[in-house]
Design a protein around this motif. Structure first.
Motif, short mmCIF file in Angstrom:
data_model
loop_
_atom_site.label_atom_id
_atom_site.label_comp_id
_atom_site.label_asym_id
_atom_site.label_seq_id
_atom_site.Cartn_x
_atom_site.Cartn_y
_atom_site.Cartn_z
N GLY A 83 0.82 -1.21 0.00
CA GLY A 83 0.00 0.00 0.00
C GLY A 83 0.85 1.25 0.00
O GLY A 83 2.09 1.20 -0.01
N GLY A 84 0.20 2.39 0.04
CA GLY A 84 0.89 3.67 0.04
C GLY A 84 1.82 3.85 1.21
O GLY A 84 2.92 4.39 1.07
N SER A 85 1.42 3.38 2.39
CA SER A 85 2.29 3.52 3.56
C SER A 85 3.55 2.68 3.42
O SER A 85 4.62 3.06 3.91
N ASP A 86 3.44 1.55 2.72
CA ASP A 86 4.62 0.72 2.48
C ASP A 86 5.61 1.45 1.57
O ASP A 86 6.81 1.41 1.80
N ASP B 226 5.85 4.71 1.23
CA ASP B 226 6.41 5.81 2.02
C ASP B 226 7.53 5.30 2.93
O ASP B 226 8.57 5.93 3.06
N ARG B 227 7.31 4.17 3.57
CA ARG B 227 8.31 3.59 4.47
C ARG B 227 9.57 3.20 3.70
O ARG B 227 10.68 3.45 4.14
N THR C 12 10.61 4.53 0.95
CA THR C 12 11.27 5.78 0.59
C THR C 12 12.11 6.30 1.75
O THR C 12 13.25 6.74 1.56
N GLU C 13 11.57 6.24 2.97
CA GLU C 13 12.32 6.67 4.15
C GLU C 13 13.56 5.80 4.36
O GLU C 13 14.64 6.31 4.66
#
Length: 97
Positions: free
Chosen positions: A64-67, A69-70, A72-73
């Protein structure tokens, strides 16, 4: 080192042995706790992988999107508490902002 460690030259042999024993015991306890934590992390990761496999088999979205984002971090080095690339020390030893 002066704040955390005594003047070793002023300690007797018995005091040195006692300090070695105390620190060895402390290190053993820390190592044991670390192994327990690693085991718990491994179990949690295995459960997460199992759930993701079930989702994939059921046709659900696994990422998902949060994955993203993580990830990317992580790739930017921020996950481990590292500074963003813009703040890494330059060649002169001063941090840039």
């Amino acid at each position: 080192m002066e704040d955390t460690f005594p003047d070793l030259g002023s300690l007797s042999d018995e005091e040195l042995k006692a300090m070695i024993d105390r620190l060895t015991t402390e290190e053993t306890e820390v190592s044991y706790r670390r192994r327990i934590l690693h085991g718990q992390i491994d179990i949690l990761r295995a459960e997460l992988v199992s759930r993701l496999r079930r989702k994939h088999e059921d046709g659900e979205a696994v990422i998902g999107g949060s994955d993203v984002d993580r990830l990317t971090e992580i790739l930017a080095g921020r996950a481990a508490g590292l500074r963003p690339a813009e703040q890494v020390e330059d060649g002169e030893g001063s941090a840039t902002s």
